[in-house]
Enzyme design. Structure first.
Site, PDB file in Angstrom:
ATOM      1  N   LYS A  43       0.410  -3.984   3.039  1.00 57.38           N
ATOM      2  CA  LYS A  43       0.229  -3.506   4.334  1.00 57.38           C
ATOM      3  C   LYS A  43       0.086  -4.855   5.521  1.00 57.38           C
ATOM      4  O   LYS A  43       0.574  -4.852   6.415  1.00 57.38           O
ATOM      5  CB  LYS A  43      -1.267  -2.982   4.805  1.00 57.38           C
ATOM      6  CG  LYS A  43      -1.179  -1.472   3.910  1.00 57.38           C
ATOM      7  CD  LYS A  43      -2.355  -0.759   4.120  1.00 57.38           C
ATOM      8  CE  LYS A  43      -2.463   0.619   3.482  1.00 57.38           C
ATOM      9  NZ  LYS A  43      -1.104   1.492   3.550  1.00 57.38           N
ATOM     10  N   GLY A  44      -0.566  -6.009   4.878  1.00 56.73           N
ATOM     11  CA  GLY A  44      -0.780  -7.213   5.695  1.00 56.73           C
ATOM     12  C   GLY A  44       0.717  -7.823   5.958  1.00 56.73           C
ATOM     13  O   GLY A  44       1.052  -8.122   7.142  1.00 56.73           O
ATOM     14  N   ASP A 255       2.106   0.744   9.293  1.00 53.46           N
ATOM     15  CA  ASP A 255       2.108  -0.605   9.585  1.00 53.46           C
ATOM     16  C   ASP A 255       3.307  -0.845  10.762  1.00 53.46           C
ATOM     17  O   ASP A 255       2.864  -1.982  11.497  1.00 53.46           O
ATOM     18  CB  ASP A 255       2.724  -1.181   8.339  1.00 53.46           C
ATOM     19  CG  ASP A 255       2.193  -1.058   6.998  1.00 53.46           C
ATOM     20  OD1 ASP A 255       0.651  -0.828   7.180  1.00 53.46           O
ATOM     21  OD2 ASP A 255       2.342  -1.005   5.828  1.00 53.46           O
ATOM     22  N   SER A 285      10.763   3.517  12.044  1.00 56.06           N
ATOM     23  CA  SER A 285      10.694   3.094  10.416  1.00 56.06           C
ATOM     24  C   SER A 285      10.979   3.824   9.628  1.00 56.06           C
ATOM     25  O   SER A 285      11.376   3.598   8.511  1.00 56.06           O
ATOM     26  CB  SER A 285       9.407   2.148  10.463  1.00 56.06           C
ATOM     27  OG  SER A 285       8.155   3.409  10.267  1.00 56.06           O
TER      28      SER A 285
HETATM   29  O1  RIB Z   1       1.506   0.726   4.048  1.00 52.80           O
HETATM   30  C1  RIB Z   1       2.554   0.698   3.063  1.00 52.80           C
HETATM   31  C2  RIB Z   1       2.118  -0.104   2.014  1.00 52.80           C
HETATM   32  O2  RIB Z   1       1.103   0.357   1.369  1.00 52.80           O
HETATM   33  C3  RIB Z   1       3.303  -0.413   1.013  1.00 52.80           C
HETATM   34  O3  RIB Z   1       4.362  -1.394   1.312  1.00 52.80           O
HETATM   35  C4  RIB Z   1       2.387  -1.016  -0.166  1.00 52.80           C
HETATM   36  O4  RIB Z   1       2.654  -1.942  -0.841  1.00 52.80           O
HETATM   37  C5  RIB Z   1       0.964  -0.261   0.077  1.00 52.80           C
HETATM   38  O5  RIB Z   1       0.183  -1.685   0.271  1.00 52.80           O
END
Ligand code: RIB
Length: 302
Positions: A43-44, A255, A285
């Site tokens: 996520k980061g 994200d 996305s």
């Molecule tokens: O938000 C999606 C992400 O969640 C993916 O890329 C995976 O790595 C998890 O962390």
């Protein structure tokens, strides 16, 4: 030329092992999949890439292991223009991995944190000047909570706006939640933070109004998948609907939204300008396979 907004993302970097299949298996069932992909995620990192794709100068704070996955992820970040000098390489740790069971309409994810789980407040503190000098900070909950809180506190003290994406959901104290100027759970996470599900949209809005009374200085934004987002605007709840699109991969949609929100805030835009763009970014996305490859540039959204 106008100055690029300057953003710090503190959080996880994962290698996503994406197994594509026609449907999810049932418990105890063995199912034949269609394909496997190894894709940079976390996520980061996804949010950092999302901000960079929109045109921000981004510095990522986090950790990878000393393995090949870590190197690949770092290269990918640099390819997107994200600053990686503030990412620790921990030789004795494995890089975080996410096993993603992917179908066209949905996914299930299992995460093994690896190096992400070794992020400490001290590691964050080393970059306090970078955080304090940013136009906005974005964090999630895939690195240990003490590290997340350290980043939020440094930003708060320096007057840097904070986007707190509380995902995946974890128990949080009120004083910890308050460190986010913008708090952005999805509906499932919001249910967790409220302690009870909302049976209808009306109930969801009641819960959001109650949240507003509890945290009057914070803007709550609940992301709602194909229904767009709803947010607290003073005493009102406002919904921004999502356009109808052909869904290929929902991984990283949240994200993408959070990155665009962070970009708008760092650019000094109003929420009325920022949120429709952020909803569009999330919708864009999901039309592209892969969390980071699906992050739009500004020109994709206009
Ligand atoms: O938000 C999606 C992400 O969640 C993916 O890329 C995976 O790595 C998890 O962390």
């Amino acid at each position: 030329m106008t100055k690029k907004p300057n953003i710090v993302a503190a959080g996880s970097l994962n290698m996503d092992l994406v197994l594509t299949m026609p449907r999810l298996p049932r418990m105890g069932e063995t199912l034949q999949g269609d394909d496997i992909h190894y894709i940079s995620g976390g996520k980061g990192a996804n949010q950092a890439v999302g901000c960079a794709r929109l045109g921000a100068a981004v510095q990522m704070i986090g950790a990878v292991g000393g393995d090949g996955f870590g190197q690949q992820i770092m290269e990918r970040m640099r390819h997107f223009g994200v600053g990686t000098e503030t990412i620790d390489v921990l030789p004795d740790a494995s890089t975080g991995t996410a096993a993603i069971l992917h179908t066209a309409g949905d996914n299930c994810i299992v995460i093994v944190p690896g190096a992400n789980g070794r992020c400490t407040p001290e590691m964050i503190d080393r970059h306090s000047e970078t955080i304090a000098g940013a136009d906005s900070l974005i964090v999630q909950l895939e690195i240990p909570l003490p590290a997340v809180l350290t980043a939020l506190r440094i930003a708060r003290e320096a007057g840097v706006p904070t986007i707190f994406n509380p995902a995946p959901a974890l128990p949080l104290l009120d004083e910890q939640i308050r460190l986010g100027d913008y708090f952005t759970p999805n509906e499932t996470e919001f249910e967790f933070y409220c302690g009870s599900p909302a049976a209808s949209e009306e109930e969801l809005f009641q819960q959001m109004k109650a949240w507003r009374l509890r945290f009057p200085e914070q803007t709550l934004i609940v992301t709602r998948g194909k229904h767009g987002i709803s947010y607290t605007a003073g005493d009102e709840i406002v919904t921004v609907a999502a356009p109808v699109v052909q869904v290929k991969d929902t991984t990283g949609a949240g994200d993408s939204f959070n990155a665009a929100l962070c970009f708008g805030i760092a650019s000094g835009w109003s929420l009325e300008e920022t949120l429709p763009l952020a909803v569009k970014a999330a919708s864009y996305s999901v039309t592209v396979f892969g969390a980071q490859d699906g992050m739009p540039s500004l020109s994709d959204l206009t």
